[in-house]
Design a protein around this motif. Sequence first.
Motif, mmCIF file in Angstrom:
data_model
loop_
_atom_site.group_PDB
_atom_site.id
_atom_site.type_symbol
_atom_site.label_atom_id
_atom_site.label_comp_id
_atom_site.label_asym_id
_atom_site.label_seq_id
_atom_site.Cartn_x
_atom_site.Cartn_y
_atom_site.Cartn_z
ATOM 1 N N GLU A 1 32.540 47.999 39.565
ATOM 2 C CA GLU A 1 31.208 48.195 38.966
ATOM 3 C C GLU A 1 30.196 47.789 40.020
ATOM 4 O O GLU A 1 30.216 46.637 40.474
ATOM 5 N N ALA A 2 29.380 48.726 40.447
ATOM 6 C CA ALA A 2 28.430 48.506 41.551
ATOM 7 C C ALA A 2 29.159 47.918 42.767
ATOM 8 O O ALA A 2 28.678 46.989 43.417
ATOM 9 N N GLY A 3 30.345 48.422 43.007
ATOM 10 C CA GLY A 3 31.118 48.016 44.180
ATOM 11 C C GLY A 3 31.926 46.739 43.994
ATOM 12 O O GLY A 3 32.753 46.395 44.841
ATOM 13 N N LYS A 4 31.704 46.023 42.896
ATOM 14 C CA LYS A 4 32.349 44.711 42.710
ATOM 15 C C LYS A 4 33.389 44.763 41.589
ATOM 16 O O LYS A 4 33.428 45.701 40.794
ATOM 17 N N ALA A 5 34.159 43.673 41.508
ATOM 18 C CA ALA A 5 35.118 43.562 40.407
ATOM 19 C C ALA A 5 34.361 43.242 39.119
ATOM 20 O O ALA A 5 33.459 42.401 39.130
ATOM 21 N N PRO A 6 34.715 43.914 37.995
ATOM 22 C CA PRO A 6 34.017 43.600 36.741
ATOM 23 C C PRO A 6 34.357 42.186 36.256
ATOM 24 O O PRO A 6 35.444 41.671 36.527
ATOM 25 N N GLN A 7 33.415 41.610 35.525
ATOM 26 C CA GLN A 7 33.547 40.229 35.043
ATOM 27 C C GLN A 7 34.800 40.042 34.192
ATOM 28 O O GLN A 7 35.497 39.043 34.307
ATOM 29 N N LEU B 1 40.636 32.844 41.924
ATOM 30 C CA LEU B 1 39.460 32.976 42.790
ATOM 31 C C LEU B 1 38.535 34.121 42.383
ATOM 32 O O LEU B 1 37.395 34.204 42.836
ATOM 33 N N GLY B 2 39.036 35.032 41.536
ATOM 34 C CA GLY B 2 38.202 36.173 41.137
ATOM 35 C C GLY B 2 38.187 37.252 42.204
ATOM 36 O O GLY B 2 37.238 38.027 42.322
ATOM 37 N N LYS B 3 39.244 37.281 43.014
ATOM 38 C CA LYS B 3 39.404 38.321 44.038
ATOM 39 C C LYS B 3 40.746 38.993 43.796
ATOM 40 O O LYS B 3 41.675 38.384 43.245
ATOM 41 N N PHE B 4 40.857 40.226 44.250
ATOM 42 C CA PHE B 4 42.051 41.012 43.918
ATOM 43 C C PHE B 4 42.713 41.559 45.158
ATOM 44 O O PHE B 4 42.002 41.922 46.088
ATOM 45 N N PRO B 5 44.063 41.564 45.165
ATOM 46 C CA PRO B 5 44.973 41.354 44.050
ATOM 47 C C PRO B 5 45.060 39.903 43.595
ATOM 48 O O PRO B 5 44.935 38.978 44.401
#
Length: 214
Positions: A36-42, A51-55
């Motif tokens: 979403e707008a280039g970022k991971a959705p909440q 950490l809220g980063k993927f994978p």
Amino acid sequence: MPQITLYFLQASRSIRIAWLLEELGLDYEVKFADREAGKAPQWLKEEAGGLGKFPTLRDGDVLLYESGNITEYLCDTYDKSHQLLPPLGDSKRYAVLQWIHASEATYALHALAILYARRFQKDGDPAKTEEALSINVQKDLDYLASELEKSPGKFIMGDEVTAADTMMEFNCDFVFAMELGTQGRKWPKIEQYVKDCQGTESWVKAQKKTGHKL
Ligand SMILES: N[C@@H](CCC(=O)N[C@@H](CS)C(=O)NCC(=O)O)C(=O)O
């Protein structure tokens, strides 16, 4: 229900882990999110935790992030024949680990410096910045091309896929797709390498299961 869940962000390094899981023949559930707008959705960050980063990966009670760390964990836990990562005490282990670390600490670092300059540079000449930063990327690619020339097979360590490939394939595909520092140069050996990686049954299965595309 499979006990392994892969939190997968579209167009990201998440494909490394899906490919590895397929190589290991493991059953896993994919929690997929588009950007979403280039970022991971909440919701994905909250559901995955960490950490809220993927994978990000959950295996029973174990929560892991950092693709290199997830790779080591999966190989150490499930690669009983040590096909993907040689065992402790085998010097080849460090040749593979070197690529696992280099993929993030060197290759991704150099490529992302250019992506961030494209996105965030406000003053000065962005083309000059990119040209200066491209030196690192080109040296990295020259080195990989020379190692592939030396390899006795079509993958980094030879004719069989290892964790060096499950990590490095994404770096190459990403740099070429976004033309990060390539400055019009081509690396046919690496282009063929990416095709060979993406031609494996395991990569094709991972792509189909996740819907990954750059
Ligand atoms: N070094 C980490 C990098 C993880 C990372 O930055 N992932 C990006 C996608 S490639 C991400 O989750 N971005 C989403 C966001 O920042 O919202 C790894 O290898 O796993």
